[in-house]
Design an enzyme around this catalytic site. Structure first.
Site, PDB file in Angstrom:
ATOM      1  N   ASP A 125      30.856 104.120   3.291  1.00  9.88           N
ATOM      2  CA  ASP A 125      31.494 102.806   3.285  1.00  9.88           C
ATOM      3  C   ASP A 125      32.535 102.754   4.396  1.00  9.88           C
ATOM      4  OD1 ASP A 125      30.075 101.744   1.101  1.00  9.88           O
ATOM      5  OD2 ASP A 125      31.464 102.636  -0.338  1.00  9.88           O
ATOM      6  N   ASP A 143      26.094  96.599   1.513  1.00 13.55           N
ATOM      7  CA  ASP A 143      26.776  95.884   0.440  1.00 13.55           C
ATOM      8  C   ASP A 143      26.937  94.397   0.771  1.00 13.55           C
ATOM      9  OD1 ASP A 143      27.071  98.297  -0.948  1.00 13.55           O
ATOM     10  OD2 ASP A 143      29.040  98.688  -0.059  1.00 13.55           O
TER      11      ASP A 143
END
Length: 165
Positions: A125, A143
């Site tokens: 991330d 995402d």
């Protein structure tokens, strides 16, 4: 049941939505390969962009917000694979073009995150939103694809439907 009552998708038109899957998947992979393999980030690096946004590399060994990080990776991969199979079945079954586009964005993101789990054992991330010492979410391009796909699904679910005689 959202999406099944709407006007049916013309043959071939629904397949165009798979472009969203490919776009999200390859944008996510390209970004991660560049940052991890070409630039060499390993985790913990951070660049402050604004007072509320940092560009970082954080390894998420769980699911959203690090939940279930103690669950073995194989179990998470199996759960993600089951979800992908369910979303793909819904994609084939639906008669709604908007539902297909939403599912394709979700599937592209899911494939991106599954690829991370298989390649790295965790999801990479990069985008960190925060304010007043509270970190809201650290996410990646996959995402974003999932979130946009969910938005399309909600819009499709809330829009008025024509009733068939």
């Amino acid at each position: 049941m959202a999406g099944n009552e709407s006007v049916s998708v013309k043959p071939g038109v629904g397949w165009l939505s798979l472009n969203a899957l490919v776009l999200v998947y390859f944008a996510d992979r390209l970004h991660k390969v560049a940052q991890i393999h070409l630039i060499g980030w390993q985790g913990g690096e951070a660049i402050t962009i604004t007072p509320f946004f940092d560009y970082v590399l954080v390894w998420n060994s769980g699911i959203s917000y690090g939940l279930l990080s103690s669950v073995p990776p194989a179990v998470l991969i199996a759960a993600m694979a089951a979800a992908v199979v369910g979303l793909a079945a819904w994609w084939f079954k639906t008669g709604s073009a908007l539902t297909r586009w939403g599912l394709a964005f979700c599937l592209g993101g899911a494939f991106g995150n599954i690829t991370d789990r298989l390649a790295y054992g965790a999801v990479a991330d990069f985008f960190s939103l925060h304010a007043m010492g509270y970190y809201f979410y650290i996410f990646n391009i996959a995402d974003l694809g999932i979130s946009f796909g969910l938005l399309l699904l909600v819009i499709d679910m809330l829009r008025p439907r024509r009733r068939h005689a």
